[in-house]
Motif scaffolding. Structure first.
Motif, PDB file in Angstrom:
ATOM      1  N   ARG A 173      74.231 -24.123 -54.362  1.00 47.10           N
ATOM      2  CA  ARG A 173      73.207 -23.467 -53.567  1.00 47.10           C
ATOM      3  C   ARG A 173      72.652 -24.453 -52.560  1.00 47.10           C
ATOM      4  O   ARG A 173      72.465 -25.626 -52.879  1.00 47.10           O
ATOM      5  CB  ARG A 173      72.092 -22.930 -54.471  1.00 47.10           C
ATOM      6  CG  ARG A 173      72.557 -21.686 -55.237  1.00 47.10           C
ATOM      7  CD  ARG A 173      71.473 -21.060 -56.048  1.00 47.10           C
ATOM      8  NE  ARG A 173      71.974 -19.790 -56.593  1.00 47.10           N
ATOM      9  CZ  ARG A 173      71.624 -19.287 -57.763  1.00 47.10           C
ATOM     10  NH1 ARG A 173      70.774 -19.944 -58.529  1.00 47.10           N
ATOM     11  NH2 ARG A 173      72.098 -18.133 -58.168  1.00 47.10           N
ATOM     12  N   VAL A 174      72.411 -23.969 -51.369  1.00 42.30           N
ATOM     13  CA  VAL A 174      71.788 -24.775 -50.318  1.00 42.30           C
ATOM     14  C   VAL A 174      70.358 -24.287 -50.141  1.00 42.30           C
ATOM     15  O   VAL A 174      70.121 -23.109 -49.869  1.00 42.30           O
ATOM     16  CB  VAL A 174      72.559 -24.675 -48.994  1.00 42.30           C
ATOM     17  CG1 VAL A 174      71.864 -25.502 -47.908  1.00 42.30           C
ATOM     18  CG2 VAL A 174      74.003 -25.150 -49.166  1.00 42.30           C
ATOM     19  N   LEU A 175      69.415 -25.211 -50.340  1.00 45.28           N
ATOM     20  CA  LEU A 175      67.999 -24.895 -50.232  1.00 45.28           C
ATOM     21  C   LEU A 175      67.434 -25.484 -48.940  1.00 45.28           C
ATOM     22  O   LEU A 175      67.770 -26.606 -48.565  1.00 45.28           O
ATOM     23  CB  LEU A 175      67.228 -25.474 -51.422  1.00 45.28           C
ATOM     24  CG  LEU A 175      67.736 -25.102 -52.823  1.00 45.28           C
ATOM     25  CD1 LEU A 175      66.906 -25.813 -53.885  1.00 45.28           C
ATOM     26  CD2 LEU A 175      67.711 -23.597 -53.029  1.00 45.28           C
ATOM     27  N   ARG A 176      66.565 -24.714 -48.299  1.00 45.03           N
ATOM     28  CA  ARG A 176      65.842 -25.213 -47.128  1.00 45.03           C
ATOM     29  C   ARG A 176      64.373 -25.354 -47.508  1.00 45.03           C
ATOM     30  O   ARG A 176      63.723 -24.381 -47.902  1.00 45.03           O
ATOM     31  CB  ARG A 176      65.961 -24.258 -45.944  1.00 45.03           C
ATOM     32  CG  ARG A 176      65.205 -24.742 -44.703  1.00 45.03           C
ATOM     33  CD  ARG A 176      64.963 -23.619 -43.719  1.00 45.03           C
ATOM     34  NE  ARG A 176      64.340 -24.091 -42.491  1.00 45.03           N
ATOM     35  CZ  ARG A 176      63.026 -24.313 -42.322  1.00 45.03           C
ATOM     36  NH1 ARG A 176      62.190 -24.125 -43.335  1.00 45.03           N
ATOM     37  NH2 ARG A 176      62.570 -24.726 -41.151  1.00 45.03           N
ATOM     38  N   ALA A 177      63.854 -26.569 -47.407  1.00 47.71           N
ATOM     39  CA  ALA A 177      62.455 -26.848 -47.734  1.00 47.71           C
ATOM     40  C   ALA A 177      61.723 -27.278 -46.473  1.00 47.71           C
ATOM     41  O   ALA A 177      62.135 -28.240 -45.807  1.00 47.71           O
ATOM     42  CB  ALA A 177      62.353 -27.942 -48.792  1.00 47.71           C
ATOM     43  N   GLY A 178      60.655 -26.589 -46.152  1.00 40.99           N
ATOM     44  CA  GLY A 178      59.844 -26.966 -45.005  1.00 40.99           C
ATOM     45  C   GLY A 178      58.840 -28.041 -45.383  1.00 40.99           C
ATOM     46  O   GLY A 178      58.620 -28.344 -46.566  1.00 40.99           O
ATOM     47  N   ALA A 179      58.222 -28.638 -44.388  1.00 38.92           N
ATOM     48  CA  ALA A 179      57.203 -29.660 -44.625  1.00 38.92           C
ATOM     49  C   ALA A 179      56.004 -29.030 -45.326  1.00 38.92           C
ATOM     50  O   ALA A 179      55.643 -27.883 -45.068  1.00 38.92           O
ATOM     51  CB  ALA A 179      56.771 -30.293 -43.313  1.00 38.92           C
ATOM     52  N   ARG A 180      55.381 -29.786 -46.242  1.00 37.00           N
ATOM     53  CA  ARG A 180      54.194 -29.255 -46.877  1.00 37.00           C
ATOM     54  C   ARG A 180      52.945 -29.758 -46.147  1.00 37.00           C
ATOM     55  O   ARG A 180      52.940 -30.835 -45.555  1.00 37.00           O
ATOM     56  CB  ARG A 180      54.142 -29.623 -48.366  1.00 37.00           C
ATOM     57  CG  ARG A 180      54.026 -31.084 -48.704  1.00 37.00           C
ATOM     58  CD  ARG A 180      53.924 -31.244 -50.231  1.00 37.00           C
ATOM     59  NE  ARG A 180      53.927 -32.646 -50.620  1.00 37.00           N
ATOM     60  CZ  ARG A 180      53.746 -33.049 -51.893  1.00 37.00           C
ATOM     61  NH1 ARG A 180      53.560 -32.160 -52.846  1.00 37.00           N
ATOM     62  NH2 ARG A 180      53.749 -34.338 -52.187  1.00 37.00           N
ATOM     63  N   PRO A 181      51.885 -28.970 -46.186  1.00 36.55           N
ATOM     64  CA  PRO A 181      50.649 -29.377 -45.498  1.00 36.55           C
ATOM     65  C   PRO A 181      50.139 -30.709 -46.059  1.00 36.55           C
ATOM     66  O   PRO A 181      50.318 -31.014 -47.240  1.00 36.55           O
ATOM     67  CB  PRO A 181      49.671 -28.237 -45.816  1.00 36.55           C
ATOM     68  CG  PRO A 181      50.533 -27.073 -46.187  1.00 36.55           C
ATOM     69  CD  PRO A 181      51.759 -27.665 -46.823  1.00 36.55           C
TER      70      PRO A 181
ATOM     71  N   VAL B 163      71.725 -29.517 -51.124  1.00 39.46           N
ATOM     72  CA  VAL B 163      72.751 -28.760 -51.841  1.00 39.46           C
ATOM     73  C   VAL B 163      72.741 -29.203 -53.299  1.00 39.46           C
ATOM     74  O   VAL B 163      72.710 -30.397 -53.602  1.00 39.46           O
ATOM     75  CB  VAL B 163      74.143 -28.939 -51.200  1.00 39.46           C
ATOM     76  CG1 VAL B 163      74.634 -30.386 -51.261  1.00 39.46           C
ATOM     77  CG2 VAL B 163      75.158 -28.006 -51.864  1.00 39.46           C
ATOM     78  N   VAL B 164      72.722 -28.222 -54.213  1.00 39.38           N
ATOM     79  CA  VAL B 164      72.630 -28.501 -55.639  1.00 39.38           C
ATOM     80  C   VAL B 164      73.530 -27.523 -56.389  1.00 39.38           C
ATOM     81  O   VAL B 164      73.538 -26.324 -56.066  1.00 39.38           O
ATOM     82  CB  VAL B 164      71.178 -28.356 -56.155  1.00 39.38           C
ATOM     83  CG1 VAL B 164      71.079 -28.766 -57.623  1.00 39.38           C
ATOM     84  CG2 VAL B 164      70.215 -29.191 -55.317  1.00 39.38           C
ATOM     85  N   GLN B 165      74.256 -28.023 -57.379  1.00 39.00           N
ATOM     86  CA  GLN B 165      75.057 -27.135 -58.203  1.00 39.00           C
ATOM     87  C   GLN B 165      74.161 -26.201 -59.005  1.00 39.00           C
ATOM     88  O   GLN B 165      73.111 -26.597 -59.507  1.00 39.00           O
ATOM     89  CB  GLN B 165      75.934 -27.941 -59.170  1.00 39.00           C
ATOM     90  CG  GLN B 165      77.143 -28.585 -58.521  1.00 39.00           C
ATOM     91  CD  GLN B 165      78.128 -29.068 -59.552  1.00 39.00           C
ATOM     92  OE1 GLN B 165      78.510 -28.336 -60.458  1.00 39.00           O
ATOM     93  NE2 GLN B 165      78.544 -30.321 -59.420  1.00 39.00           N
TER      94      GLN B 165
END
Length: 202
Positions: free
Chosen positions: A190-198, A159-161
């Motif tokens: 804003r809430v960001l969803r980041a997946g694992a990177r290869p 979560v980031v302003q």
């Protein structure tokens, strides 16, 4: 001026108590001066906890920048069979998180200094209200260190302003190989969803 991201805050202790009330739980949390948002549960933290999907039921989970523990304790409450690592550079925060987990009877929370997590641990989920104010380079180094410890099917929720750079952070994460989507946008956060990177992108 003292900062909550210092390892040993010099501010004199001013113990207090805040409550976190969510639809699925009610927590009473000890706080103190020299830690993040000691007077109330930070609004960004609340937005995160209301927006994230349920954490994986088992495995290792991470609260990055745990403070006195609202995120870690929520993760542990929602996934009682998982081990929740609650990490912070601020040792006063780690001590408070440990006391709060004990008071709540959440014995699978592991509050530790950031340098005390075993290297082999990999996380199925990371939840964080990251310390944006440590500076851009330090923030990027911190996120790289921990997001690269996601399991292949893991995800980080941050979560980031908006006015503190959520859009630029989203672009940077994508550029570095972590696939990002905006999960929620509410109350200037804003809430960001980041997946694992290869592995080859690291």
């Amino acid at each position: 001026m003292a900062h909550y991201f210092e390892e040993s805050p010099e501010a004199a202790g001013r113990p207090g108590v805040v409550t976190l009330v969510l639809p699925d739980l009610h927590l009473r949390l000890e706080t103190d001066s020299g830690v993040f948002s000691p007077g109330r549960v930070d609004p960004g933290t609340r937005v995160l906890l209301e927006a994230v999907p349920p954490p994986p039921e088992e495995g290792d989970l991470l609260d990055l920048g745990c403070g006195y523990g609202p995120i870690a304790l929520t993760m542990a409450s929602r996934a009682p069979r998982a081990t929740v690592w609650a990490v912070d550079v601020n040792r006063r925060s780690v001590d408070l998180c440990e006391r709060n987990a004990r008071s709540a009877g959440l014995d699978k929370v592991r509050p530790v200094h950031v340098d005390e997590v075993p290297d082999e641990i990999r996380f199925r989920a990371i939840w964080s209200n990251p310390a944006i104010r440590i500076g851009k380079q330090a923030l990027q180094e911190m996120l790289t260190r921990w997001l690269d410890r996601l399991t292949p099917d893991g995800a980080a929720f941050l979560v980031v302003q908006k006015h503190l750079g959520s859009d630029s952070l989203q672009r940077w994460l994508n550029d570095q190989g972590w696939p990002v989507v905006r999960l929620a946008s509410r109350s200037a956060y804003r809430v960001l969803r980041a997946g694992a990177r290869p592995v080859e992108a690291r």
